[in-house]
Design an enzyme around this catalytic site. Structure first.
Site, PDB file in Angstrom:
ATOM      1  N   SER A  69       0.796  -1.229   0.000  1.00 42.42           N
ATOM      2  CA  SER A  69       0.000   0.000   0.000  1.00 42.42           C
ATOM      3  C   SER A  69       0.827   1.278   0.000  1.00 42.42           C
ATOM      4  CB  SER A  69      -0.963   0.008   1.195  1.00 42.42           C
ATOM      5  OG  SER A  69      -2.003  -0.906   0.984  1.00 42.42           O
ATOM      6  N   LYS A  72       0.356   3.252  -3.084  1.00 44.12           N
ATOM      7  CA  LYS A  72      -0.816   4.112  -3.275  1.00 44.12           C
ATOM      8  C   LYS A  72      -0.447   5.591  -3.277  1.00 44.12           C
ATOM      9  CE  LYS A  72      -3.728   0.647  -1.008  1.00 44.12           C
ATOM     10  NZ  LYS A  72      -4.472   0.284   0.214  1.00 44.12           N
ATOM     11  N   TYR A 196      -4.223  -3.064  -9.982  1.00 42.65           N
ATOM     12  CA  TYR A 196      -4.020  -2.837  -8.548  1.00 42.65           C
ATOM     13  C   TYR A 196      -3.097  -3.887  -7.932  1.00 42.65           C
ATOM     14  CZ  TYR A 196      -5.175  -2.418  -3.576  1.00 42.65           C
ATOM     15  OH  TYR A 196      -5.103  -2.285  -2.214  1.00 42.65           O
ATOM     16  N   TYR A 244      -4.342   3.711   8.173  1.00 45.10           N
ATOM     17  CA  TYR A 244      -5.684   3.157   8.369  1.00 45.10           C
ATOM     18  C   TYR A 244      -6.237   3.549   9.733  1.00 45.10           C
ATOM     19  CZ  TYR A 244      -3.566   0.591   4.563  1.00 45.10           C
ATOM     20  OH  TYR A 244      -2.894   0.279   3.416  1.00 45.10           O
ATOM     21  N   VAL A 262       1.199  -3.605   3.986  1.00 39.73           N
ATOM     22  CA  VAL A 262       1.202  -4.883   4.708  1.00 39.73           C
ATOM     23  C   VAL A 262       2.425  -5.742   4.380  1.00 39.73           C
ATOM     24  CG1 VAL A 262      -1.291  -4.939   5.000  1.00 39.73           C
ATOM     25  CG2 VAL A 262      -0.260  -6.072   3.005  1.00 39.73           C
TER      26      VAL A 262
END
Length: 310
Positions: A69, A72, A196, A244, A262
């Site tokens: 992530s 992103k 993705y 998060y 992760v």
């Protein structure tokens, strides 16, 4: 922000590496992605890129890992460069307060994800990057951005990790089809998912990742890939949403924008001072690197770097 000499910082990083190994409290790698689940958790790396071009490192800083992530951040930068603020019609800018792969808020808020860093929001962002193109072309743009930012062409997608994510990515598949049901995907869900999964499987070491982050730290010698306003806004989203439902705790303890993945990586930005990359594959209860989060806290304490410093 406090001034720290490079020799003192290097000494701190070396001691930090020894300390985390002595503590031997690593967390657990992401067990729902087979290629990540089998990675030995007792690994640690940290790199700090400084405005003068130096990169100070400790641990296994030349070991590539799946940035997951953290990617992103770079995809968001590419999309904002393409369509600007139009993206915010489809994705919010608020913390979610839920886990990164939750479908609850997506259902409650009619298919508009809270922010671009939770999985649903990242799928919409990736979909926007894909518009009018094949997945390979969209991925080439993200990889090109990262390679230019890092000044290193030896950055690639780990095909085994991408395949592992595709085979086991049932929840992301559910999110994509739920977004499509609300007409918040413009491309076929499978094309967006394919892009993705491969985006998340980009592999870098901490030296490369720290260098790539210099475009967000706005160093004078960093490639000019982002305007100062856009870098500031991405940093703001990293601060409020980058970890998060652990974002508030990270902001409280570290006081710097950060984006976790992760795979155990964290990219941290001290604007004008440093771009920091940390990696340790064992995760805490939030799905963020356990040792990496603690290392970021200790680094912030040592340096005094914080966006809240007087």
């Amino acid at each position: 922000m406090t001034r720290v000499s490079p020799p003192d910082l290097q000494s701190f990083l070396t001691d930090l590496d020894m300390s985390v190994h002595a503590a031997n409290d690593w967390g657990t790698p992401a067990n729902y992605i087979p290629e990540l689940a089998c990675i030995a958790p007792d690994q640690f790396a940290i790199s700090v890129a400084l405005p003068d071009g130096q990169v100070l490192s400790a641990g296994c800083h030349d070991q590539p890992f799946s940035i997951q992530s953290v990617s992103k951040v770079f995809t968001l930068a590419c999309v904002l460069g393409r369509i600007g603020d139009e993206l915010w019609d489809r994705v919010g800018r608020e913390p979610s307060g839920t886990s990164f792969d939750s479908i609850v808020l997506l259902e409650r808020e009619q298919g508009r994800p809270r922010n671009p860093f939770i999985n649903a929001g990242a799928l919409v962002t990736t979909d926007a990057l894909l518009d009018g193109r094949m997945p390979a072309d969209a991925l080439a743009e993200v990889l090109g951005f990262i390679r230019t930012a890092a000044g290193d062409t030896n950055i690639h997608i780990d095909g085994d990790v991408a395949t592992s994510e595709k085979v086991t990515g049932h929840r992301n598949t559910a999110l994509a089809y739920y977004l499509a049901s609300h007409k918040n995907l413009h491309n076929p869900p499978n094309s967006t998912l394919e892009t993705y999964f491969h985006q998340c499987a980009i592999a870098m070491n901490t030296d490369q990742l720290a260098r790539a982050g210099t475009v967000l730290a706005r160093f004078q010698n960093a490639p000019r890939l982002l305007s100062s306003e856009r870098a500031r806004r991405i940093n703001a989203l990293m601060m409020t949403c980058g970890h998060y439902d652990g974002s508030g705790d990270f902001a409280f303890r570290v006081g710097l924008p950060g984006k976790s993945g992760v795979g155990g990586g964290i990219l941290i930005i001290a604007p004008g001072k440093a771009s920091i990359a940390v990696w340790s594959p064992g995760l805490n209860n939030y799905g963020n690197s356990k040792v990496g989060t603690e290392a970021a806290h200790r680094l912030a304490q040592f340096t005094g770097w914080s966006v809240f410093a007087g």
